[in-house]
Design a protein around this motif. Structure first.
Motif, short mmCIF file in Angstrom:
data_model
loop_
_atom_site.label_atom_id
_atom_site.label_comp_id
_atom_site.label_asym_id
_atom_site.label_seq_id
_atom_site.Cartn_x
_atom_site.Cartn_y
_atom_site.Cartn_z
N MET A 206 128.28 -34.42 -6.91
CA MET A 206 127.07 -33.66 -6.59
C MET A 206 127.39 -32.50 -5.65
O MET A 206 126.89 -31.39 -5.83
CB MET A 206 126.01 -34.56 -5.97
CG MET A 206 124.71 -33.83 -5.68
SD MET A 206 123.94 -33.07 -7.14
CE MET A 206 122.83 -34.37 -7.63
N LYS A 207 128.25 -32.73 -4.68
CA LYS A 207 128.63 -31.66 -3.75
C LYS A 207 129.31 -30.52 -4.52
O LYS A 207 129.02 -29.34 -4.29
CB LYS A 207 129.57 -32.20 -2.67
CG LYS A 207 129.97 -31.16 -1.65
CD LYS A 207 130.83 -31.73 -0.56
CE LYS A 207 131.20 -30.62 0.42
NZ LYS A 207 132.00 -31.12 1.53
N ASN B 156 126.63 -28.71 -6.58
CA ASN B 156 125.74 -27.97 -5.69
C ASN B 156 126.40 -26.67 -5.22
O ASN B 156 125.77 -25.62 -5.15
CB ASN B 156 125.34 -28.84 -4.50
CG ASN B 156 124.11 -28.35 -3.80
OD1 ASN B 156 123.27 -27.67 -4.37
ND2 ASN B 156 123.98 -28.72 -2.54
N CYS B 157 127.69 -26.75 -4.93
CA CYS B 157 128.44 -25.56 -4.52
C CYS B 157 128.59 -24.58 -5.70
O CYS B 157 128.37 -23.39 -5.56
CB CYS B 157 129.80 -25.98 -3.99
SG CYS B 157 130.78 -24.60 -3.37
N TYR C 59 126.81 -24.26 -8.54
CA TYR C 59 125.61 -23.68 -9.14
C TYR C 59 124.60 -23.12 -8.16
O TYR C 59 123.80 -22.26 -8.51
CB TYR C 59 124.92 -24.71 -10.04
CG TYR C 59 125.74 -25.02 -11.26
CD1 TYR C 59 125.83 -24.11 -12.30
CD2 TYR C 59 126.45 -26.20 -11.36
CE1 TYR C 59 126.59 -24.37 -13.42
CE2 TYR C 59 127.23 -26.47 -12.47
CZ TYR C 59 127.29 -25.56 -13.50
OH TYR C 59 128.06 -25.82 -14.60
N ARG C 60 124.61 -23.59 -6.90
CA ARG C 60 123.64 -23.11 -5.93
C ARG C 60 124.30 -22.41 -4.74
O ARG C 60 123.61 -21.88 -3.88
CB ARG C 60 122.78 -24.26 -5.42
CG ARG C 60 121.88 -24.85 -6.50
CD ARG C 60 121.01 -25.97 -5.97
NE ARG C 60 120.13 -25.54 -4.91
CZ ARG C 60 119.94 -26.20 -3.77
NH1 ARG C 60 120.57 -27.33 -3.54
NH2 ARG C 60 119.14 -25.74 -2.87
N GLN D 255 125.69 -23.86 -2.31
CA GLN D 255 125.42 -24.67 -1.13
C GLN D 255 126.58 -25.64 -0.91
O GLN D 255 126.96 -26.37 -1.81
CB GLN D 255 124.13 -25.47 -1.31
CG GLN D 255 122.91 -24.64 -1.60
CD GLN D 255 122.47 -23.83 -0.40
OE1 GLN D 255 122.49 -24.32 0.73
NE2 GLN D 255 122.09 -22.60 -0.63
N THR E 164 123.27 -32.84 -2.34
CA THR E 164 121.82 -32.81 -2.48
C THR E 164 121.40 -34.00 -3.33
O THR E 164 122.24 -34.67 -3.93
CB THR E 164 121.34 -31.47 -3.06
OG1 THR E 164 119.92 -31.39 -2.94
CG2 THR E 164 121.75 -31.30 -4.52
N LEU F 183 119.56 -32.05 -8.87
CA LEU F 183 119.66 -30.68 -9.36
C LEU F 183 118.96 -30.61 -10.71
O LEU F 183 119.06 -31.53 -11.52
CB LEU F 183 121.13 -30.27 -9.55
CG LEU F 183 121.95 -30.09 -8.29
CD1 LEU F 183 123.43 -29.87 -8.65
CD2 LEU F 183 121.43 -28.93 -7.46
N CYS G 133 121.82 -37.89 -7.61
CA CYS G 133 122.83 -38.53 -6.78
C CYS G 133 122.22 -39.76 -6.11
O CYS G 133 121.58 -39.67 -5.06
CB CYS G 133 123.35 -37.54 -5.73
SG CYS G 133 124.69 -38.22 -4.73
#
Length: 166
Positions: free
Chosen positions: A53-54, A57-58, A60-61, A63, A67, A70, A94
């Motif tokens: 997930m991390k 998240n990095c 596509y977003r 970040q 999180t 998504l 997640c």
């Protein structure tokens, strides 16, 4: 007629979310939000660990962190030749992160999961929370759906997330 064709993936068996539970949840959301609509839908739902997930998240977003969920809405809705099959997109969930957050807030993790699945599903339908007005609109729909999901046995509001009872 089956209204939802579910593409389901669990990264680890321990995430303990059955395909049937997910299918039932999203079928009820489709029934509630698309009651006059007779089309059929496809939806992809994946359950991943925190490191995956991390990374997503990095990627596509932009970040740097984990999180809970998504949502990837289809850029263009795929409609089958007969005009009756719509690809809603993909949700990536997640479970370990959701369980940690649920423990911090004192809510059951399956409640958190249901709430976040509803939230992600609304994103797939085009809802967002970019402005205060959009956020209030989305939260209002979330609250109504949560109340229906729990048949009025849960009092919870996204406007007051720490005030809930069963």
């Amino acid at each position: 007629m089956q209204r939802l064709f579910l593409d389901y993936f669990k990264e680890k068996e321990e995430y303990a979310v059955s395909r049937q539970w997910i299918q039932t949840l999203f079928c009820s959301l489709i029934k509630e939000l698309c009651s006059l609509d007779r089309r059929r839908y496809t939806l992809s739902v994946s359950f991943v660990n925190e490191s995956t997930m991390k990374e997503l998240n990095c990627m596509y977003r932009g970040q740097d962190g984990v999180t809970d969920i998504l949502s990837f809405e289809q850029d263009e809705r795929f409609i089958q030749a007969d005009g009756h099959l719509i690809d809603l997109g993909e949700l990536i969930v997640c479970i370990p992160y959701i369980k940690k957050h649920a423990q911090e807030t004192g809510r059951p993790w399956r409640f958190e999961l249901r709430h976040l699945c509803i939230h992600g599903f609304l994103h797939l339908l085009g809802y967002n929370h970019e402005t205060r007005k959009d956020r209030r609109s989305m939260e209002c729909v979330e609250d109504k759906l949560l109340q229906k999901q729990f048949s009025g046995h849960v009092r919870y509001s996204t406007l007051h997330p720490h005030a809930w009872t069963v």
